[in-house]
Design an enzyme around this catalytic site. Structure first.
Site, PDB file in Angstrom:
ATOM      1  N   ASP A  45       0.833  -1.211   0.000  1.00  0.00           N
ATOM      2  CA  ASP A  45       0.000   0.000   0.000  1.00  0.00           C
ATOM      3  C   ASP A  45       0.863   1.256   0.000  1.00  0.00           C
ATOM      4  OD1 ASP A  45      -1.962  -1.859   0.339  1.00  0.00           O
ATOM      5  OD2 ASP A  45      -2.981  -0.806   1.972  1.00  0.00           O
ATOM      6  N   GLU A  61      -9.972  -7.779   9.587  1.00  0.00           N
ATOM      7  CA  GLU A  61      -9.662  -8.834  10.558  1.00  0.00           C
ATOM      8  C   GLU A  61     -10.267  -8.517  11.930  1.00  0.00           C
ATOM      9  OE1 GLU A  61      -7.680 -11.968  10.405  1.00  0.00           O
ATOM     10  OE2 GLU A  61      -8.524 -11.601   8.436  1.00  0.00           O
ATOM     11  N   TYR A  73       5.886  -9.252  19.255  1.00  0.00           N
ATOM     12  CA  TYR A  73       6.423  -8.275  18.297  1.00  0.00           C
ATOM     13  C   TYR A  73       5.273  -7.625  17.521  1.00  0.00           C
ATOM     14  CZ  TYR A  73       8.812  -6.290  14.294  1.00  0.00           C
ATOM     15  OH  TYR A  73       9.243  -5.423  13.327  1.00  0.00           O
ATOM     16  N   ARG A 120       1.698  -7.393  -4.104  1.00  0.00           N
ATOM     17  CA  ARG A 120       1.344  -8.060  -2.858  1.00  0.00           C
ATOM     18  C   ARG A 120       2.506  -8.959  -2.404  1.00  0.00           C
ATOM     19  NH1 ARG A 120      -1.469  -7.988   1.819  1.00  0.00           N
ATOM     20  NH2 ARG A 120      -3.473  -9.066   1.715  1.00  0.00           N
ATOM     21  N   TYR A 150      -2.557 -10.582  15.548  1.00  0.00           N
ATOM     22  CA  TYR A 150      -2.552  -9.435  14.630  1.00  0.00           C
ATOM     23  C   TYR A 150      -3.831  -8.617  14.821  1.00  0.00           C
ATOM     24  CZ  TYR A 150      -3.334  -6.974  10.180  1.00  0.00           C
ATOM     25  OH  TYR A 150      -3.617  -6.025   9.228  1.00  0.00           O
ATOM     26  N   LYS A 200      -4.339  -4.799  16.212  1.00  0.00           N
ATOM     27  CA  LYS A 200      -4.995  -3.787  15.374  1.00  0.00           C
ATOM     28  C   LYS A 200      -6.243  -3.227  16.071  1.00  0.00           C
ATOM     29  CE  LYS A 200      -2.694  -3.449  11.367  1.00  0.00           C
ATOM     30  NZ  LYS A 200      -2.317  -2.203  10.683  1.00  0.00           N
ATOM     31  N   THR A 248      -8.430  -2.819   9.835  1.00  0.00           N
ATOM     32  CA  THR A 248      -8.577  -4.027   9.011  1.00  0.00           C
ATOM     33  C   THR A 248      -9.884  -4.780   9.248  1.00  0.00           C
ATOM     34  OG1 THR A 248      -7.705  -6.285   8.786  1.00  0.00           O
ATOM     35  CG2 THR A 248      -7.124  -5.146  10.788  1.00  0.00           C
TER      36      THR A 248
HETATM   37  P1  NDP Z   1       2.879  -4.953   3.730  1.00  0.00           P
HETATM   38  O1  NDP Z   1       3.191  -6.114   4.582  1.00  0.00           O
HETATM   39  O2  NDP Z   1       3.066  -5.055   2.247  1.00  0.00           O
HETATM   40  O3  NDP Z   1       3.746  -3.695   4.216  1.00  0.00           O
HETATM   41  C1  NDP Z   1       3.991  -3.452   5.565  1.00  0.00           C
HETATM   42  C2  NDP Z   1       4.993  -2.331   5.689  1.00  0.00           C
HETATM   43  O4  NDP Z   1       5.270  -2.126   7.071  1.00  0.00           O
HETATM   44  C3  NDP Z   1       6.358  -2.611   5.013  1.00  0.00           C
HETATM   45  O5  NDP Z   1       6.844  -1.418   4.458  1.00  0.00           O
HETATM   46  C4  NDP Z   1       7.215  -3.042   6.183  1.00  0.00           C
HETATM   47  O6  NDP Z   1       8.595  -2.831   5.984  1.00  0.00           O
HETATM   48  C5  NDP Z   1       6.675  -2.095   7.256  1.00  0.00           C
HETATM   49  N1  NDP Z   1       7.017  -2.514   8.616  1.00  0.00           N
HETATM   50  C6  NDP Z   1       6.947  -3.748   9.156  1.00  0.00           C
HETATM   51  N2  NDP Z   1       7.381  -3.728  10.420  1.00  0.00           N
HETATM   52  C7  NDP Z   1       7.750  -2.456  10.686  1.00  0.00           C
HETATM   53  C8  NDP Z   1       8.314  -1.816  11.806  1.00  0.00           C
HETATM   54  N3  NDP Z   1       8.608  -2.477  12.922  1.00  0.00           N
HETATM   55  N4  NDP Z   1       8.567  -0.488  11.726  1.00  0.00           N
HETATM   56  C9  NDP Z   1       8.306   0.210  10.591  1.00  0.00           C
HETATM   57  N5  NDP Z   1       7.786  -0.352   9.497  1.00  0.00           N
HETATM   58  C10 NDP Z   1       7.515  -1.676   9.531  1.00  0.00           C
HETATM   59  O7  NDP Z   1       1.372  -4.517   4.075  1.00  0.00           O
HETATM   60  P2  NDP Z   1       0.264  -3.820   3.137  1.00  0.00           P
HETATM   61  O8  NDP Z   1       0.891  -2.751   2.347  1.00  0.00           O
HETATM   62  O9  NDP Z   1      -0.529  -4.881   2.471  1.00  0.00           O
HETATM   63  O10 NDP Z   1      -0.687  -3.190   4.238  1.00  0.00           O
HETATM   64  C11 NDP Z   1      -0.488  -1.867   4.735  1.00  0.00           C
HETATM   65  C12 NDP Z   1      -1.175  -1.731   6.074  1.00  0.00           C
HETATM   66  O11 NDP Z   1      -2.575  -1.971   5.938  1.00  0.00           O
HETATM   67  C13 NDP Z   1      -0.705  -2.680   7.153  1.00  0.00           C
HETATM   68  O12 NDP Z   1      -0.763  -2.002   8.376  1.00  0.00           O
HETATM   69  C14 NDP Z   1      -1.729  -3.809   7.131  1.00  0.00           C
HETATM   70  O13 NDP Z   1      -1.798  -4.424   8.390  1.00  0.00           O
HETATM   71  C15 NDP Z   1      -2.984  -3.013   6.799  1.00  0.00           C
HETATM   72  N6  NDP Z   1      -4.014  -3.725   6.085  1.00  0.00           N
HETATM   73  C16 NDP Z   1      -3.714  -4.371   4.913  1.00  0.00           C
HETATM   74  C17 NDP Z   1      -4.712  -4.968   4.181  1.00  0.00           C
HETATM   75  C18 NDP Z   1      -4.428  -5.681   2.903  1.00  0.00           C
HETATM   76  O14 NDP Z   1      -5.282  -6.465   2.472  1.00  0.00           O
HETATM   77  N7  NDP Z   1      -3.313  -5.452   2.253  1.00  0.00           N
HETATM   78  C19 NDP Z   1      -6.126  -4.926   4.633  1.00  0.00           C
HETATM   79  C20 NDP Z   1      -6.321  -4.180   5.867  1.00  0.00           C
HETATM   80  C21 NDP Z   1      -5.298  -3.603   6.544  1.00  0.00           C
HETATM   81  P3  NDP Z   1       9.509  -3.900   5.191  1.00  0.00           P
HETATM   82  O15 NDP Z   1       9.263  -3.632   3.730  1.00  0.00           O
HETATM   83  O16 NDP Z   1      10.871  -3.538   5.643  1.00  0.00           O
HETATM   84  O17 NDP Z   1       9.052  -5.246   5.619  1.00  0.00           O
HETATM   85  P1  GDR Z   2      -5.527 -12.475   5.582  1.00  0.00           P
HETATM   86  O1  GDR Z   2      -4.781 -12.776   4.199  1.00  0.00           O
HETATM   87  O2  GDR Z   2      -5.171 -13.437   6.638  1.00  0.00           O
HETATM   88  O3  GDR Z   2      -6.987 -12.331   5.247  1.00  0.00           O
HETATM   89  O4  GDR Z   2      -4.897 -11.066   5.982  1.00  0.00           O
HETATM   90  P2  GDR Z   2      -4.081 -14.086   3.622  1.00  0.00           P
HETATM   91  O5  GDR Z   2      -3.968 -13.854   2.169  1.00  0.00           O
HETATM   92  O6  GDR Z   2      -2.860 -14.438   4.375  1.00  0.00           O
HETATM   93  O7  GDR Z   2      -5.168 -15.241   3.920  1.00  0.00           O
HETATM   94  C1  GDR Z   2      -6.470 -15.196   3.382  1.00  0.00           C
HETATM   95  C2  GDR Z   2      -7.171 -16.526   3.648  1.00  0.00           C
HETATM   96  O8  GDR Z   2      -6.559 -17.544   2.847  1.00  0.00           O
HETATM   97  C3  GDR Z   2      -6.366 -18.695   3.657  1.00  0.00           C
HETATM   98  N1  GDR Z   2      -5.266 -19.507   3.116  1.00  0.00           N
HETATM   99  C4  GDR Z   2      -3.970 -19.166   3.084  1.00  0.00           C
HETATM  100  N2  GDR Z   2      -3.342 -18.019   3.449  1.00  0.00           N
HETATM  101  C5  GDR Z   2      -1.992 -17.954   3.245  1.00  0.00           C
HETATM  102  N3  GDR Z   2      -1.349 -16.799   3.564  1.00  0.00           N
HETATM  103  N4  GDR Z   2      -1.276 -18.996   2.736  1.00  0.00           N
HETATM  104  C6  GDR Z   2      -1.876 -20.182   2.363  1.00  0.00           C
HETATM  105  O9  GDR Z   2      -1.230 -21.098   1.912  1.00  0.00           O
HETATM  106  C7  GDR Z   2      -3.291 -20.259   2.527  1.00  0.00           C
HETATM  107  N5  GDR Z   2      -4.207 -21.208   2.246  1.00  0.00           N
HETATM  108  C8  GDR Z   2      -5.393 -20.749   2.603  1.00  0.00           C
HETATM  109  C9  GDR Z   2      -6.069 -18.126   5.036  1.00  0.00           C
HETATM  110  O10 GDR Z   2      -6.241 -19.125   6.038  1.00  0.00           O
HETATM  111  C10 GDR Z   2      -7.086 -16.987   5.095  1.00  0.00           C
HETATM  112  O11 GDR Z   2      -8.329 -17.470   5.504  1.00  0.00           O
HETATM  113  C11 GDR Z   2      -4.692 -10.051   5.009  1.00  0.00           C
HETATM  114  C12 GDR Z   2      -3.480  -9.209   5.462  1.00  0.00           C
HETATM  115  O12 GDR Z   2      -3.162  -8.298   4.440  1.00  0.00           O
HETATM  116  C13 GDR Z   2      -3.805  -8.427   6.728  1.00  0.00           C
HETATM  117  O13 GDR Z   2      -2.746  -7.526   7.007  1.00  0.00           O
HETATM  118  C14 GDR Z   2      -5.092  -7.634   6.504  1.00  0.00           C
HETATM  119  O14 GDR Z   2      -5.432  -6.941   7.669  1.00  0.00           O
HETATM  120  C15 GDR Z   2      -6.219  -8.558   6.089  1.00  0.00           C
HETATM  121  O15 GDR Z   2      -5.848  -9.243   4.896  1.00  0.00           O
HETATM  122  C16 GDR Z   2      -7.509  -7.812   5.799  1.00  0.00           C
END
Ligand code: NDP
Ligand code: GDR
Length: 372
Positions: A13, A134, A100, A191, A156, A160, A132
């Site tokens: 994002d 979640e 963590y 992603r 997680y 959150k 989220t």
């Molecule tokens: P990513 O995992 O792709 O990115 C997470 C970012 O956080 C990375 O830049 C990572 O750095 C950084 N980060 C991790 N740990 C720390 C730390 N200790 N201090 C500073 N930065 C840190 O997540 P997304 O972009 O998919 O998601 C963005 C946000 O939205 C997150 O907070 C996620 O929980 C939330 N979210 C995401 C959803 C989704 O479906 N994608 C849905 C709902 C909420 P590095 O690159 O070094 O690992």
């Molecule tokens: P989620 O995303 O847990 O919803 O969190 P993820 O893609 O990890 O899982 C979605 C669903 O798929 C099922 N699943 C698996 N998941 C993973 N990762 N690997 C597998 O092999 C697999 N097989 C089945 C999972 O059990 C789950 O039900 C994401 C993250 O981006 C969060 O940070 C964010 O907050 C939520 O979406 C909204």
């Protein structure tokens, strides 16, 4: 020129949001973590040299666990908007590293809010918290909207949940413009490789190109409301441009299962698949190869997906479906990219990578294609 500070700028994002804000004319500051090798792949294309004359994209070393570092960066930047996207964002990993995850995702949010207040920026700086779906966890209502009760199901989600409420608390206590976007799953070619959609598109591409024989997944029945990250970061910005801060659910209002996402991905990778067996014994078998240029390494009858219990979670979120009506009514926001279009884009991108890897492999180079 408005200034924005993004935590998590190197993530999915963060990279799309940085692009979006730069296009809007912002000066964009991002916090990146120190790593032993480069971790800026997703923002390399917008990188600007610190030696350039008009640098509008600046990276700062930092970490959400480090209060003095966050306070110093906020003091230096004096941002108009802070987007707190940084997090340990993997639900399954949060069961392995719960403390963590709580520190970064929960306390990290408090550290930022408190630094804004401590620096006297609470009337200047607007704050976006990446909340989220979640939070809904074991769902209490279908579809889920802003008023649906929460029931978090992982470390997680619990972390959150704290971040969600502390954001509201700072809004109510100190009059800060602070809000939560309750975002449902959103994906893209950027992603992370271990989230299920990317794992599947990458897996299908690798299998099609002969780099891996089979993809191993967990719960195939899980249902998610999947949107595209590009649509969702637009909404993050819109939420900070209103007269008063409010919380919004961001979703597409449609859901499909992991199994259906496998089928769709296989289709765009030039294969049709059928499913048989149940539970741990479920498999996906190729029933036809429809595009040999995309899938030269596969033939009908190949088993390309199996279930592995290592990907099951101690507590699972079985179904999520969002109701984005408030975002549509108040802000005129609607998703523009369908899950099919997104899946096609992800497959095209992962097929490109897999083809390059296949070529390297043919020429004797080592390539890492692990599907985790
Ligand atoms: P990513 O995992 O792709 O990115 C997470 C970012 O956080 C990375 O830049 C990572 O750095 C950084 N980060 C991790 N740990 C720390 C730390 N200790 N201090 C500073 N930065 C840190 O997540 P997304 O972009 O998919 O998601 C963005 C946000 O939205 C997150 O907070 C996620 O929980 C939330 N979210 C995401 C959803 C989704 O479906 N994608 C849905 C709902 C909420 P590095 O690159 O070094 O690992
Ligand atoms: P989620 O995303 O847990 O919803 O969190 P993820 O893609 O990890 O899982 C979605 C669903 O798929 C099922 N699943 C698996 N998941 C993973 N990762 N690997 C597998 O092999 C697999 N097989 C089945 C999972 O059990 C789950 O039900 C994401 C993250 O981006 C969060 O940070 C964010 O907050 C939520 O979406 C909204």
């Amino acid at each position: 020129m408005k200034k924005a500070l993004i935590t998590g700028v190197t993530g999915q994002d963060g990279s799309y949001l940085a692009e979006f804000l730069l296009e809007k004319g912002y000066e964009v500051h991002g916090i990146k973590r120190r790593a032993s090798s480069f971790n800026t792949d997703r923002v390399d294309h917008i990188y600007q040299s610190p030696h350039a004359e008009q640098q509008r994209f600046k990276l700062h070393y930092g970490d959400l666990t480090d209060t003095s570092n966050l306070t110093r960066i906020l003091h230096e930047v004096q941002p108009d908007e802070v987007y707190n996207l940084g997090a340990q964002s993997h639900v399954a990993v949060s069961f392995e590293s719960p403390e963590y995850t709580a520190d970064v995702d929960g306390m990290g949010t408090l550290r930022l809010l408190e630094a804004i207040r401590f620096l006297g920026l609470e009337k200047k700086t607007r704050f976006y918290q990446a909340s989220t779906s979640e939070l809904f966890g074991l769902v209490q209502e279908i579809p889920q909207k802003e008023t649906t009760p929460f029931y978090p199901r992982s470390p997680y989600a619990c972390a959150k949940m704290y971040a969600y409420w502390i954001t509201i608390n700072y809004r109510e206590s100190y009059g800060m413009y602070a809000c939560n976007g309750i975002l449902f799953n959103h994906e893209s070619p950027r992603r992370g490789e271990t989230f299920v959609t990317r794992k599947i598109t990458r897996g299908m591409a690798n299998i099609a190109q002969g780099l891996e024989p089979c993809l191993y997944l967990g719960n195939m029945d899980a249902l998610r409301d999947w949107g595209h990250a590009k649509d969702y970061v637009r909404m993050q910005w819109m939420m900070l441009q209103q007269d008063s801060a409010e919380d919004f659910v961001i979703a597409t209002g449609k859901q499909i299962s992991v199994r259906e996402f496998v089928q769709m991905s296989a289709h765009y990778a030039g294969m049709e698949v059928g499913f048989s067996g149940a539970g741990l014994g479920e498999i996906a078998t190729v029933t036809a190869v429809t595009d040999e240029a995309k899938a030269p390494a596969v033939k009908a009858g190949d088993v390309i997906v199996r279930v592995d219990p290592r990907y099951f979670r101690p507590a699972e979120v079985e179904t999520l479906l969002g109701d984005p009506a408030k975002a549509k009514d108040r802000l005129g926001w609607q998703p523009e990219i369908t899950v099919q279009e997104m899946c096609e884009e992800m497959i095209a991108s992962d097929l490109g990578i897999a083809r390059r890897h296949a070529l390297l492999k043919q020429h004797g180079h080592t390539v890492s294609v692990a599907l985790e």
